[in-house]
Motif scaffolding. Structure first.
Motif, PDB file in Angstrom:
ATOM      1  N   ARG A 127      -0.220-115.106 -73.141  1.00  0.00           N
ATOM      2  CA  ARG A 127      -1.007-116.326 -73.256  1.00  0.00           C
ATOM      3  C   ARG A 127      -1.536-116.462 -74.689  1.00  0.00           C
ATOM      4  O   ARG A 127      -1.545-115.508 -75.459  1.00  0.00           O
ATOM      5  CB  ARG A 127      -2.162-116.312 -72.251  1.00  0.00           C
ATOM      6  CG  ARG A 127      -1.680-116.284 -70.803  1.00  0.00           C
ATOM      7  CD  ARG A 127      -2.826-116.451 -69.815  1.00  0.00           C
ATOM      8  NE  ARG A 127      -3.714-115.282 -69.813  1.00  0.00           N
ATOM      9  CZ  ARG A 127      -4.829-115.202 -69.061  1.00  0.00           C
ATOM     10  NH1 ARG A 127      -5.178-116.220 -68.286  1.00  0.00           N
ATOM     11  NH2 ARG A 127      -5.575-114.125 -69.115  1.00  0.00           N
ATOM     12  N   LEU A 128      -1.978-117.667 -75.036  1.00  0.00           N
ATOM     13  CA  LEU A 128      -2.523-117.939 -76.360  1.00  0.00           C
ATOM     14  C   LEU A 128      -4.041-117.855 -76.302  1.00  0.00           C
ATOM     15  O   LEU A 128      -4.669-118.490 -75.451  1.00  0.00           O
ATOM     16  CB  LEU A 128      -2.100-119.328 -76.839  1.00  0.00           C
ATOM     17  CG  LEU A 128      -2.531-119.717 -78.259  1.00  0.00           C
ATOM     18  CD1 LEU A 128      -1.776-118.888 -79.296  1.00  0.00           C
ATOM     19  CD2 LEU A 128      -2.294-121.202 -78.498  1.00  0.00           C
ATOM     20  N   TYR A 129      -4.619-117.083 -77.219  1.00  0.00           N
ATOM     21  CA  TYR A 129      -6.060-116.848 -77.183  1.00  0.00           C
ATOM     22  C   TYR A 129      -6.784-117.538 -78.342  1.00  0.00           C
ATOM     23  O   TYR A 129      -6.170-117.998 -79.304  1.00  0.00           O
ATOM     24  CB  TYR A 129      -6.337-115.341 -77.201  1.00  0.00           C
ATOM     25  CG  TYR A 129      -6.047-114.710 -75.859  1.00  0.00           C
ATOM     26  CD1 TYR A 129      -7.034-114.631 -74.887  1.00  0.00           C
ATOM     27  CD2 TYR A 129      -4.772-114.231 -75.540  1.00  0.00           C
ATOM     28  CE1 TYR A 129      -6.766-114.071 -73.638  1.00  0.00           C
ATOM     29  CE2 TYR A 129      -4.498-113.678 -74.296  1.00  0.00           C
ATOM     30  CZ  TYR A 129      -5.495-113.614 -73.355  1.00  0.00           C
ATOM     31  OH  TYR A 129      -5.230-113.084 -72.110  1.00  0.00           O
ATOM     32  N   LYS A 130      -8.072-117.597 -78.226  1.00  0.00           N
ATOM     33  CA  LYS A 130      -8.957-118.237 -79.193  1.00  0.00           C
ATOM     34  C   LYS A 130      -8.724-117.679 -80.597  1.00  0.00           C
ATOM     35  O   LYS A 130      -8.575-116.475 -80.792  1.00  0.00           O
ATOM     36  CB  LYS A 130     -10.405-117.999 -78.762  1.00  0.00           C
ATOM     37  CG  LYS A 130     -11.470-118.695 -79.581  1.00  0.00           C
ATOM     38  CD  LYS A 130     -12.833-118.421 -78.957  1.00  0.00           C
ATOM     39  CE  LYS A 130     -13.958-119.103 -79.703  1.00  0.00           C
ATOM     40  NZ  LYS A 130     -15.278-118.823 -79.060  1.00  0.00           N
ATOM     41  N   GLY A 131      -8.706-118.551 -81.594  1.00  0.00           N
ATOM     42  CA  GLY A 131      -8.440-118.127 -82.960  1.00  0.00           C
ATOM     43  C   GLY A 131      -9.685-117.672 -83.695  1.00  0.00           C
ATOM     44  O   GLY A 131     -10.784-118.204 -83.482  1.00  0.00           O
ATOM     45  N   ARG A 132      -9.514-116.706 -84.557  1.00  0.00           N
ATOM     46  CA  ARG A 132     -10.574-116.270 -85.462  1.00  0.00           C
ATOM     47  C   ARG A 132     -10.661-117.254 -86.631  1.00  0.00           C
ATOM     48  O   ARG A 132      -9.650-117.830 -87.044  1.00  0.00           O
ATOM     49  CB  ARG A 132     -10.283-114.867 -85.990  1.00  0.00           C
ATOM     50  CG  ARG A 132     -10.089-113.812 -84.906  1.00  0.00           C
ATOM     51  CD  ARG A 132     -11.414-113.306 -84.406  1.00  0.00           C
ATOM     52  NE  ARG A 132     -11.247-112.285 -83.369  1.00  0.00           N
ATOM     53  CZ  ARG A 132     -12.258-111.624 -82.804  1.00  0.00           C
ATOM     54  NH1 ARG A 132     -13.506-111.889 -83.189  1.00  0.00           N
ATOM     55  NH2 ARG A 132     -12.032-110.724 -81.862  1.00  0.00           N
TER      56      ARG A 132
END
Length: 234
Positions: A127-132
């Motif tokens: 899955r794609l997670y929150k970006g820094r």
């Protein structure tokens, strides 16, 4: 010279033959000048597949552990990343994060392509997670466009924990460059950095078709490990 040998002799030809990468949107990569290529990160193979298909050289900010590995595989990995000119990054946060920011800006000031994985680590479940927000800080301070990139199929060929990749076709998809000139002067504003980062992640999401999780990948990974072990998350 070592980079050219890797790309055109030792790695490029066999990788193209084995994985038959389908390239979409390569014209979105600028022919010259500084730019950031921001992509999802699904597999260790991402480090090799994207550089060999790009017409320009790209420098990645790579985690420092890739440069300090032990054993034959660790030494070979370290030799590759050093020889390819990749930059080690300490991901412990605080002052280390500022060091990574300075390293990235130095690459951009030379008019080069900088590769960044905004999630900060590989996705453990595809899955794609929150970006820094480091990618946003570099884009605003250097005043450069951000080209979103989606690696599609690399999780299936080599998910985290798998040492040897499966031989299957993959797709590498680039989107239109994102212009953040409207945010210039706001590189130290937390809300502006989050807005820019979220726009980048949304562009990656549209290209990849992944499920999005509004949580940092490192936190999700720890929670998943705690659930598997039966231990409470601290």
């Amino acid at each position: 010279m070592f980079y050219q040998l890797l790309k055109y002799v030792f790695l490029g030809p066999p990788l193209r033959l084995l994985f038959r990468p389908r390239i979409e949107g390569i014209d979105h990569i600028p022919d010259d000048g500084a730019a950031i290529v921001a992509g999802n990160h699904l597999s260790f193979s991402d480090h090799f597949l994207m550089p060999v298909i790009l017409p320009r050289r790209i420098t990645f900010l790579a985690k420092s552990e890739y440069f300090t590995g032990r054993g034959l595989r660790g030494r070979l990995t370290a030799a590759f990343f050093r020889g390819a000119g990749q930059i080690p990054v300490d991901r412990s946060g605080g002052k280390a994060s500022q060091g990574a920011l300075r390293s990235g800006l130095a690459v951009l000031r030379k008019g080069r392509l900088l590769g960044v994985y905004p999630e900060g680590t590989r996705s453990h479940d595809g899955r794609l997670y929150k970006g820094r927000t480091g990618v946003a800080a570099m884009a605003l301070r250097a005043r450069v466009p951000v080209v979103p990139c989606a690696m599609v199929g690399t999780f299936e060929i080599q998910p985290p924990g798998r040492s040897m990749p499966r031989i299957r076709p993959v797709t590498i998809r680039f989107g239109e460059p994102l212009d953040f000139s409207r945010f210039v002067g706001l590189s130290d504003e937390r809300l502006a950095l989050r807005a820019v980062t979220d726009e980048i992640m949304y562009a990656i999401l549209r290209l990849s078709g992944q499920e999005y999780v509004d949580q940092y990948a490192t936190e999700a990974k720890k929670a998943d490990q705690a659930r598997r072990s039966g231990r409470p998350l601290r």
